[in-house]
Design a protein around this motif. Structure first.
Motif, mmCIF file in Angstrom:
data_model
loop_
_atom_site.group_PDB
_atom_site.id
_atom_site.type_symbol
_atom_site.label_atom_id
_atom_site.label_comp_id
_atom_site.label_asym_id
_atom_site.label_seq_id
_atom_site.Cartn_x
_atom_site.Cartn_y
_atom_site.Cartn_z
ATOM 1 N N SER A 27 -21.172 -28.719 -8.583
ATOM 2 C CA SER A 27 -21.747 -28.074 -7.415
ATOM 3 C C SER A 27 -22.348 -26.718 -7.783
ATOM 4 C CB SER A 27 -20.654 -27.874 -6.358
ATOM 5 O OG SER A 27 -21.120 -27.043 -5.312
ATOM 6 N N PRO A 28 -23.401 -26.305 -7.059
ATOM 7 C CA PRO A 28 -23.944 -24.963 -7.257
ATOM 8 C C PRO A 28 -23.185 -23.881 -6.494
ATOM 9 C CG PRO A 28 -25.270 -26.131 -5.644
ATOM 10 C CD PRO A 28 -24.234 -27.111 -6.146
ATOM 11 N N MET A 29 -22.082 -24.246 -5.808
ATOM 12 C CA MET A 29 -21.307 -23.268 -5.051
ATOM 13 C C MET A 29 -20.866 -22.108 -5.945
ATOM 14 S SD MET A 29 -18.487 -25.260 -2.729
ATOM 15 C CE MET A 29 -18.933 -26.495 -1.500
ATOM 16 N N SER A 30 -20.660 -20.953 -5.311
ATOM 17 C CA SER A 30 -20.011 -19.845 -6.010
ATOM 18 C C SER A 30 -18.529 -20.169 -6.172
ATOM 19 C CB SER A 30 -20.162 -18.553 -5.216
ATOM 20 O OG SER A 30 -19.389 -18.605 -4.018
ATOM 21 N N ALA A 31 -17.870 -19.479 -7.086
ATOM 22 C CA ALA A 31 -16.434 -19.687 -7.275
ATOM 23 C C ALA A 31 -15.673 -19.397 -5.984
ATOM 24 C CB ALA A 31 -15.920 -18.813 -8.418
ATOM 25 N N GLU A 32 -16.023 -18.305 -5.308
ATOM 26 C CA GLU A 32 -15.318 -17.953 -4.074
ATOM 27 C C GLU A 32 -15.506 -19.029 -3.009
ATOM 28 O OE1 GLU A 32 -15.264 -14.425 -0.662
ATOM 29 O OE2 GLU A 32 -16.326 -14.098 -2.556
ATOM 30 N N ASP A 33 -16.731 -19.533 -2.861
ATOM 31 C CA ASP A 33 -16.970 -20.583 -1.863
ATOM 32 C C ASP A 33 -16.229 -21.866 -2.220
ATOM 33 O OD1 ASP A 33 -18.558 -18.927 -0.346
ATOM 34 O OD2 ASP A 33 -20.459 -19.715 -1.116
ATOM 35 N N ALA A 34 -16.162 -22.180 -3.512
ATOM 36 C CA ALA A 34 -15.449 -23.380 -3.929
ATOM 37 C C ALA A 34 -13.958 -23.256 -3.659
ATOM 38 C CB ALA A 34 -15.700 -23.661 -5.411
ATOM 39 N N VAL A 35 -13.383 -22.086 -3.930
ATOM 40 C CA VAL A 35 -11.968 -21.866 -3.630
ATOM 41 C C VAL A 35 -11.723 -22.065 -2.136
ATOM 42 C CG1 VAL A 35 -10.145 -20.114 -3.552
ATOM 43 C CG2 VAL A 35 -11.529 -20.375 -5.607
ATOM 44 N N GLY A 36 -12.642 -21.593 -1.301
ATOM 45 C CA GLY A 36 -12.498 -21.795 0.131
ATOM 46 C C GLY A 36 -12.644 -23.248 0.530
ATOM 47 N N HIS A 37 -13.654 -23.930 -0.006
ATOM 48 C CA HIS A 37 -13.861 -25.343 0.330
ATOM 49 C C HIS A 37 -12.659 -26.186 -0.067
ATOM 50 C CE1 HIS A 37 -15.555 -29.371 0.521
ATOM 51 N NE2 HIS A 37 -15.233 -29.532 -0.750
ATOM 52 N N LEU A 38 -12.079 -25.903 -1.225
ATOM 53 C CA LEU A 38 -10.946 -26.677 -1.730
ATOM 54 C C LEU A 38 -9.616 -26.224 -1.121
ATOM 55 C CD1 LEU A 38 -12.103 -26.723 -5.450
ATOM 56 C CD2 LEU A 38 -12.158 -28.661 -3.858
#
Length: 364
Positions: A27-38
């Motif tokens: 994914s092109p998500m940022s690390a912070e956004d990925a931590v939130g999504h997961l």
């Protein structure tokens, strides 16, 4: 909304879960956004969240997680399943209140060691101590023992951890840095008050977006909570339902991705304690029955290799080599894809170092 009882086979569940876990394609998500999504990354140790994101994000470097952690946009604390997770600041301040009843139940196991201890007073004193200056658990325990010298020292530590959202302050958790586990409250570290706990309804929807389709028992396993059936029933009109091959009812978001079961799933190197392998009661969507228990030894979790979307072996980093131990023979193409993914992982996580890639003994 009309529901359906379509059966989702193991591969269909596998591909749906991998898609939502960002493991079918990076994914092109940022690390912070990925931590939130997961909804957080399990983080008993410092390195696993970094490897978890390296497997999921395009262009990830360890600094991409260290930077928001140093900036207090993400932090490490005990939440789900009474284990340390890396969460966004917002989730630190909301998810912990949601799981607080489970932390209160955990304390009942230590009643004998806490005889005569006023837990509300303990929480107030512990908060005062760690907000005055971050403290190690040893320092906090010694200070609490002065107030309750007859209590069990270990029980006092558990009580402080259960009653308060204690964040591990940096440099602990930063890539390439070392430091003792030193604690303060989430509110103090993140500069804001604890927010009202999210409704169970909202958390169910987030769980399904990251881990679905899933059963009630699956989510209870993930969250370490009980009695969620009522919440799922309340949401039923807005969800779709399926059955797995064993007849268990699965809930899902209507518009969530459910890829074709034959969608290719590239190899992935996952860290120990990756949420993918911990967040369902029935883990056969990722762990073939014949390999059940092979990625654990006692209380130790091993780093795992996915091939075609399923657990297929273990891996480790020796001083000069990536050692891969498959559970069964790999075909020529699979082996080449595993090597290519291993080379990529090494470039991201060990840049500028030379490593061989070796296949160890096939584990039986």
């Amino acid at each position: 909304m009309t529901t359906t009882k379509q059966v989702l086979g193991t591969r269909a569940l596998n591909r749906a879960t991998l898609e939502r876990q960002l493991l079918l394609r990076r994914s092109p998500m940022s690390a912070e956004d990925a931590v939130g999504h997961l909804i957080g990354l399990q983080a008993q140790n410092v390195k696993p969240p970094y490897y978890a994101l390296a497997a999921r994000l395009d262009g990830f470097t360890p600094e991409a997680l260290s930077r928001p952690m140093a900036g207090r946009a993400v932090a490490r604390l005990v939440t789900l399943r009474s284990t340390i997770h890396t969460h966004t600041a917002r989730d630190c301040l909301t998810l912990r209140p949601l799981v607080q009843p489970a932390r209160d139940r955990e304390l009942t196991q230590f009643r004998k060691g806490l005889a005569g201890v006023d837990l509300d007073r303990l929480a107030a004193l512990a908060r005062e101590l760690v907000e005055a200056e971050p403290r190690t658990m040893k320092q906090l325990r010694e200070a609490l023992l002065k107030q309750w010298p007859d209590a069990d020292p270990g029980a006092l530590s558990v009580a402080a951890r259960c009653k308060l959202p204690l964040v591990q302050v940096t440099p602990r958790g930063l890539w390439g840095r070392s430091g003792q586990v030193t604690l303060t409250t989430a509110e103090h570290w993140l500069g804001g008050p604890a927010e009202p706990a999210p409704t169970p309804d909202a958390t169910v929807l987030r769980y399904l977006a990251a881990f679905g389709p899933a059963s009630v028992k699956d989510m209870q396993t993930w969250a370490g909570l009980t009695r969620l059936r009522e919440t799922f029933e309340r949401l039923r009109p807005d969800l779709v339902t399926f059955r797995d091959e064993g007849g268990v009812e699965l809930f899902d978001l209507p518009d969530a991705p459910r890829p074709d079961p034959d969608t290719p799933a590239p190899p992935r190197f996952l860290p120990e304690f990756d949420n993918l392998l911990l967040s369902h009661a029935d883990r056969t969507r990722v762990v073939p029955p014949e390999y059940r228990g092979r990625h654990w030894q006692g209380n130790i979790a091993h780093r795992t290799l996915l091939v075609d979307g399923f657990l297929a072996g273990l891996w480790r980093l020796d001083e000069d080599a990536l050692v891969i131990e498959p559970f069964g023979p790999l075909g020529g193409r699979q082996r080449a894809e595993v090597v290519a993914e291993g080379e990529r992982m090494l470039r991201v996580m060990r840049p500028g170092t030379a490593h061989d890639i070796r296949f160890g003994t096939v584990r039986g």
